[in-house]
Design a protein around this motif. Structure first.
Motif, PDB file in Angstrom:
ATOM      1  N   VAL A  36     -30.576  54.732 104.527  1.00 40.03           N
ATOM      2  CA  VAL A  36     -30.733  53.389 103.979  1.00 40.03           C
ATOM      3  C   VAL A  36     -29.897  53.303 102.696  1.00 40.03           C
ATOM      4  CG1 VAL A  36     -32.376  51.663 103.161  1.00 40.03           C
ATOM      5  CG2 VAL A  36     -33.028  53.241 105.003  1.00 40.03           C
ATOM      6  N   VAL A  37     -28.854  52.495 102.749  1.00 44.36           N
ATOM      7  CA  VAL A  37     -27.895  52.419 101.630  1.00 44.36           C
ATOM      8  C   VAL A  37     -27.814  50.994 101.054  1.00 44.36           C
ATOM      9  CG1 VAL A  37     -26.550  54.440 102.346  1.00 44.36           C
ATOM     10  CG2 VAL A  37     -25.947  52.195 103.258  1.00 44.36           C
ATOM     11  N   LYS A  38     -28.915  50.250 101.229  1.00 43.42           N
ATOM     12  CA  LYS A  38     -28.963  48.891 100.669  1.00 43.42           C
ATOM     13  C   LYS A  38     -28.916  48.935  99.147  1.00 43.42           C
ATOM     14  CE  LYS A  38     -34.024  49.071 100.928  1.00 43.42           C
ATOM     15  NZ  LYS A  38     -35.184  48.775 101.805  1.00 43.42           N
ATOM     16  N   ALA A  39     -28.648  47.768  98.558  1.00 40.26           N
ATOM     17  CA  ALA A  39     -28.658  47.645  97.086  1.00 40.26           C
ATOM     18  C   ALA A  39     -27.776  48.707  96.420  1.00 40.26           C
ATOM     19  CB  ALA A  39     -30.092  47.687  96.540  1.00 40.26           C
ATOM     20  N   PHE A  40     -26.504  48.762  96.886  1.00 30.72           N
ATOM     21  CA  PHE A  40     -25.530  49.720  96.345  1.00 30.72           C
ATOM     22  C   PHE A  40     -26.042  51.151  96.441  1.00 30.72           C
ATOM     23  CE2 PHE A  40     -24.849  45.674  94.119  1.00 30.72           C
ATOM     24  CZ  PHE A  40     -23.534  45.423  94.461  1.00 30.72           C
ATOM     25  N   ALA A  41     -26.633  51.493  97.599  1.00 30.38           N
ATOM     26  CA  ALA A  41     -27.245  52.816  97.748  1.00 30.38           C
ATOM     27  C   ALA A  41     -28.182  53.084  96.567  1.00 30.38           C
ATOM     28  CB  ALA A  41     -26.210  53.927  97.915  1.00 30.38           C
ATOM     29  N   TYR A  42     -29.162  52.185  96.459  1.00 27.81           N
ATOM     30  CA  TYR A  42     -30.185  52.272  95.415  1.00 27.81           C
ATOM     31  C   TYR A  42     -29.548  52.419  94.026  1.00 27.81           C
ATOM     32  CZ  TYR A  42     -33.840  52.788  99.013  1.00 27.81           C
ATOM     33  OH  TYR A  42     -34.694  52.596 100.076  1.00 27.81           O
ATOM     34  N   TYR A  65     -28.666  43.133 103.594  1.00 26.11           N
ATOM     35  CA  TYR A  65     -27.991  41.850 103.821  1.00 26.11           C
ATOM     36  C   TYR A  65     -26.607  42.045 104.418  1.00 26.11           C
ATOM     37  CZ  TYR A  65     -31.866  40.249 101.060  1.00 26.11           C
ATOM     38  OH  TYR A  65     -33.143  40.007 100.610  1.00 26.11           O
ATOM     39  N   ALA A  66     -26.121  40.978 105.046  1.00 28.87           N
ATOM     40  CA  ALA A  66     -24.856  41.045 105.776  1.00 28.87           C
ATOM     41  C   ALA A  66     -23.698  41.524 104.899  1.00 28.87           C
ATOM     42  CB  ALA A  66     -24.534  39.673 106.371  1.00 28.87           C
ATOM     43  N   GLN A  67     -23.590  40.974 103.681  1.00 33.35           N
ATOM     44  CA  GLN A  67     -22.429  41.325 102.852  1.00 33.35           C
ATOM     45  C   GLN A  67     -22.401  42.819 102.515  1.00 33.35           C
ATOM     46  OE1 GLN A  67     -19.734  39.653 102.482  1.00 33.35           O
ATOM     47  NE2 GLN A  67     -20.749  38.016 103.626  1.00 33.35           N
ATOM     48  N   GLU A  68     -23.584  43.428 102.444  1.00 32.86           N
ATOM     49  CA  GLU A  68     -23.617  44.880 102.189  1.00 32.86           C
ATOM     50  C   GLU A  68     -23.030  45.639 103.373  1.00 32.86           C
ATOM     51  OE1 GLU A  68     -27.443  45.624  99.434  1.00 32.86           O
ATOM     52  OE2 GLU A  68     -27.943  45.003 101.465  1.00 32.86           O
ATOM     53  N   GLY A  69     -23.278  45.131 104.569  1.00 29.83           N
ATOM     54  CA  GLY A  69     -22.705  45.757 105.762  1.00 29.83           C
ATOM     55  C   GLY A  69     -21.201  45.569 105.825  1.00 29.83           C
ATOM     56  N   ILE A  81     -24.534  50.076 111.968  1.00 37.69           N
ATOM     57  CA  ILE A  81     -25.180  49.611 110.729  1.00 37.69           C
ATOM     58  C   ILE A  81     -26.209  48.541 111.081  1.00 37.69           C
ATOM     59  CG2 ILE A  81     -24.838  48.483 108.482  1.00 37.69           C
ATOM     60  CD1 ILE A  81     -21.917  49.514 108.547  1.00 37.69           C
ATOM     61  N   LEU A  82     -27.452  48.812 110.737  1.00 39.63           N
ATOM     62  CA  LEU A  82     -28.547  47.845 110.907  1.00 39.63           C
ATOM     63  C   LEU A  82     -28.644  46.985 109.651  1.00 39.63           C
ATOM     64  CD1 LEU A  82     -31.284  46.669 111.957  1.00 39.63           C
ATOM     65  CD2 LEU A  82     -32.375  48.797 111.205  1.00 39.63           C
ATOM     66  N   VAL A  83     -28.676  45.668 109.856  1.00 40.31           N
ATOM     67  CA  VAL A  83     -28.881  44.744 108.738  1.00 40.31           C
ATOM     68  C   VAL A  83     -30.345  44.304 108.786  1.00 40.31           C
ATOM     69  CG1 VAL A  83     -28.173  42.570 107.681  1.00 40.31           C
ATOM     70  CG2 VAL A  83     -26.476  44.035 108.806  1.00 40.31           C
ATOM     71  N   LEU A  84     -31.111  44.745 107.807  1.00 36.98           N
ATOM     72  CA  LEU A  84     -32.571  44.609 107.873  1.00 36.98           C
ATOM     73  C   LEU A  84     -33.056  43.175 107.703  1.00 36.98           C
ATOM     74  CD1 LEU A  84     -33.381  47.718 105.682  1.00 36.98           C
ATOM     75  CD2 LEU A  84     -34.053  47.466 108.077  1.00 36.98           C
ATOM     76  N   HIS A  85     -32.299  42.374 106.987  1.00 40.16           N
ATOM     77  CA  HIS A  85     -32.840  41.055 106.638  1.00 40.16           C
ATOM     78  C   HIS A  85     -31.736  39.994 106.703  1.00 40.16           C
ATOM     79  CE1 HIS A  85     -35.766  38.817 103.704  1.00 40.16           C
ATOM     80  NE2 HIS A  85     -35.501  38.128 104.796  1.00 40.16           N
ATOM     81  N   PRO A  86     -31.166  39.800 107.883  1.00 40.64           N
ATOM     82  CA  PRO A  86     -30.044  38.854 107.999  1.00 40.64           C
ATOM     83  C   PRO A  86     -30.527  37.410 107.997  1.00 40.64           C
ATOM     84  CG  PRO A  86     -30.604  39.692 110.155  1.00 40.64           C
ATOM     85  CD  PRO A  86     -31.511  40.400 109.184  1.00 40.64           C
ATOM     86  N   GLN A  87     -29.632  36.504 107.657  1.00 38.06           N
ATOM     87  CA  GLN A  87     -29.900  35.068 107.709  1.00 38.06           C
ATOM     88  C   GLN A  87     -28.898  34.439 108.673  1.00 38.06           C
ATOM     89  OE1 GLN A  87     -32.516  34.270 106.146  1.00 38.06           O
ATOM     90  NE2 GLN A  87     -32.720  35.916 104.633  1.00 38.06           N
ATOM     91  N   PRO A  88     -29.303  33.356 109.352  1.00 35.11           N
ATOM     92  CA  PRO A  88     -28.425  32.738 110.359  1.00 35.11           C
ATOM     93  C   PRO A  88     -27.033  32.394 109.847  1.00 35.11           C
ATOM     94  CG  PRO A  88     -30.636  31.879 110.575  1.00 35.11           C
ATOM     95  CD  PRO A  88     -30.650  32.771 109.363  1.00 35.11           C
ATOM     96  N   ILE A  89     -26.888  32.035 108.592  1.00 36.86           N
ATOM     97  CA  ILE A  89     -25.562  31.654 108.100  1.00 36.86           C
ATOM     98  C   ILE A  89     -24.554  32.806 108.252  1.00 36.86           C
ATOM     99  CG2 ILE A  89     -26.039  32.252 105.681  1.00 36.86           C
ATOM    100  CD1 ILE A  89     -24.326  29.828 104.903  1.00 36.86           C
ATOM    101  N   ASN A  90     -25.061  34.032 108.365  1.00 35.80           N
ATOM    102  CA  ASN A  90     -24.170  35.199 108.467  1.00 35.80           C
ATOM    103  C   ASN A  90     -24.022  35.757 109.882  1.00 35.80           C
ATOM    104  OD1 ASN A  90     -23.620  35.442 105.603  1.00 35.80           O
ATOM    105  ND2 ASN A  90     -25.776  35.964 105.414  1.00 35.80           N
ATOM    106  N   PHE A  91     -24.586  35.106 110.891  1.00 39.22           N
ATOM    107  CA  PHE A  91     -24.579  35.704 112.229  1.00 39.22           C
ATOM    108  C   PHE A  91     -23.160  35.905 112.774  1.00 39.22           C
ATOM    109  CE2 PHE A  91     -29.154  34.300 113.530  1.00 39.22           C
ATOM    110  CZ  PHE A  91     -29.662  35.278 112.690  1.00 39.22           C
ATOM    111  N   LYS A  92     -22.260  34.949 112.517  1.00 37.71           N
ATOM    112  CA  LYS A  92     -20.887  35.138 113.009  1.00 37.71           C
ATOM    113  C   LYS A  92     -20.229  36.352 112.341  1.00 37.71           C
ATOM    114  CE  LYS A  92     -17.679  32.011 113.816  1.00 37.71           C
ATOM    115  NZ  LYS A  92     -16.888  30.743 113.646  1.00 37.71           N
ATOM    116  N   THR A  93     -20.460  36.463 111.044  1.00 37.63           N
ATOM    117  CA  THR A  93     -19.910  37.613 110.309  1.00 37.63           C
ATOM    118  C   THR A  93     -20.458  38.922 110.866  1.00 37.63           C
ATOM    119  OG1 THR A  93     -19.836  36.239 108.351  1.00 37.63           O
ATOM    120  CG2 THR A  93     -19.634  38.605 107.997  1.00 37.63           C
TER     121      THR A  93
END
Ligand SMILES: *Cc1c(COP(=O)(O)O)cnc(C)c1O
Length: 368
Positions: A36-42, A65-69, A81-93
């Motif tokens: 888990v490397v979210k939030a700049f790898a903690y 979040y998507a931008q982290e991926g 890479i699993l994105v744990l908390h995506p939002q629809p606005i980023n689905f294409k990305t």
């Protein structure tokens, strides 16, 4: 190691390697490891950390979040890479960058299927998230039939995993609650697997789950805080090495007379003569005002110098009355010998919060 000459966050990849090996020693060889490397790898450096972990054998990565991926893909991460908390606005990305969404409710399921279909995808990997007691994100077990029938209408997506998250895996007083979560998760996996007719990856445990619930490792574990060197208990902390050290320097020393004050709002008023050192790190760097006024401290020449007065945006002042030191001397905010979770405790918080809060203004220095 050269002494710090400005505020730096040193990141020790040898310690990361040690923590990864220790966590791997706790799981079966065929259990996958999701880093888990979210939030700049903690709060350290997601790209450097992920590249190191990719080289030493992490199977999967997770971000929030998507931008982290996207940042990981740009840095050459090729593992899933699993994105744990995506939002629809980023689905294409997500689809453009081969990032795999956690699907946590019917709205997200429907909207992701729509986007994947519009992008002519077949069997696009998705992860179904279930709520088993944290009450944060996830389908409930009684939605399984609806999920299965929705999935039967499309071949745009394919379930690669289903997972849940423990609410109190570090708290052994909550063992009965956690065992209930594990059992609820097992019931979900049985129903999902028989409905789907194949076996997606099952995963439940975070770091403390790995350490405290070996019976619940299933096919994969997800670890964050352990990789960065914290075991969430006095006993387990001994088995980990904090990877990050936050260091700074004394910019200026002041000798104050009785009755003078220190910092904004004159929050500290001295009834004795004292000496203070001004350190170039403040609440904009992640050392919040809650550490001020005697709660938090730094180390100077191995002695504790309490923070005096209010923490400022770009600096803080410490009491050095009884410490022999000079302008230019190195200051330790936390390191492996004075771990961040101990400093965090002085402000009633936890390792996770202090390390992820070190702002991007602080220069990262890699020790390889
Ligand atoms: C952040 C997170 C983790 C990692 O937890 P640690 O306690 O840091 O090991 C695992 N799973 C999910 C869903 C998370 O959000």
């Amino acid at each position: 190691m050269p002494k710090a000459q400005e505020t730096v966050l040193e990141i020790d990849l040898k310690a990361l390697n040690h923590n990864f090996r220790y966590l791997k020693s706790k799981i079966n060889p065929d259990t996958k490891f999701m880093a888990v490397v979210k939030a700049f790898a903690y709060g350290s450096d997601a790209c450097e950390i992920a590249n190191c972990l990719q080289n030493i054998g992490a199977d999967y990565f997770a971000v929030a979040y998507a931008q982290e991926g996207v940042a990981l893909r740009n840095a050459g991460i090729t593992k899933p890479i699993l994105v744990l908390h995506p939002q629809p606005i980023n689905f294409k990305t997500l689809i453009e960058r081969c990032l795999e969404p956690s699907i946590y409710n019917a709205k997200i399921l429907n909207e992701f299927i729509d986007v994947a279909t519009a992008q002519n995808q077949t069997n696009y990997p998705v992860h179904i998230k279930f709520n088993t007691g944290l009450n944060r994100l996830g389908f409930s077990a009684d939605e399984i039939d609806a999920i299965l029938s929705r999935l039967k209408t499309t071949n745009a997506v394919k379930v690669v995993s289903y997972f849940s998250h423990l609410a109190a895996s570090e708290d052994l007083d909550e063992r009965p609650f956690t065992v209930n979560q594990i059992n609820a998760y097992i019931a979900i996996t049985e129903k999902m697997t028989s409905g789907l007719g194949y076996n997606p990856i099952r995963h439940l445990c975070n770091t403390s789950g790995i350490l405290n619930y070996p019976e619940a490792h299933f096919d994969m574990v997800r670890s964050g805080i352990g990789l960065y060197g914290f075991g969430n208990s006095d006993k387990e902390d001994l088995n980990f090495k904090p990877i990050a050290a936050l260091k700074s320097i004394i910019s200026q020393i002041h000798h104050l007379q009785k009755g003078q004050s220190v910092g904004y709002n004159r929050a500290y008023k001295s009834d004795v003569a004292l000496s203070t050192a001004t350190i170039p790190i403040g609440h904009a760097d992640g050392i919040g005002r809650q550490y001020g006024n005697g709660k938090g401290y730094v180390l100077i020449n191995n002695q504790i110098a309490p923070i005096i007065g209010n923490v400022c945006m770009d600096m803080l002042m410490v009491n050095i009355t009884d410490i022999a030191c000079n302008e230019g001397d190195e200051v330790i905010v936390f390191d492996a010998a004075h771990p961040a979770h101990q400093l965090a405790k002085t402000a009633n918080t936890i390792s996770y919060e202090i390390i992820t809060g070190i702002s991007q203004r602080v220069k990262r220095v890699l020790l390889k």
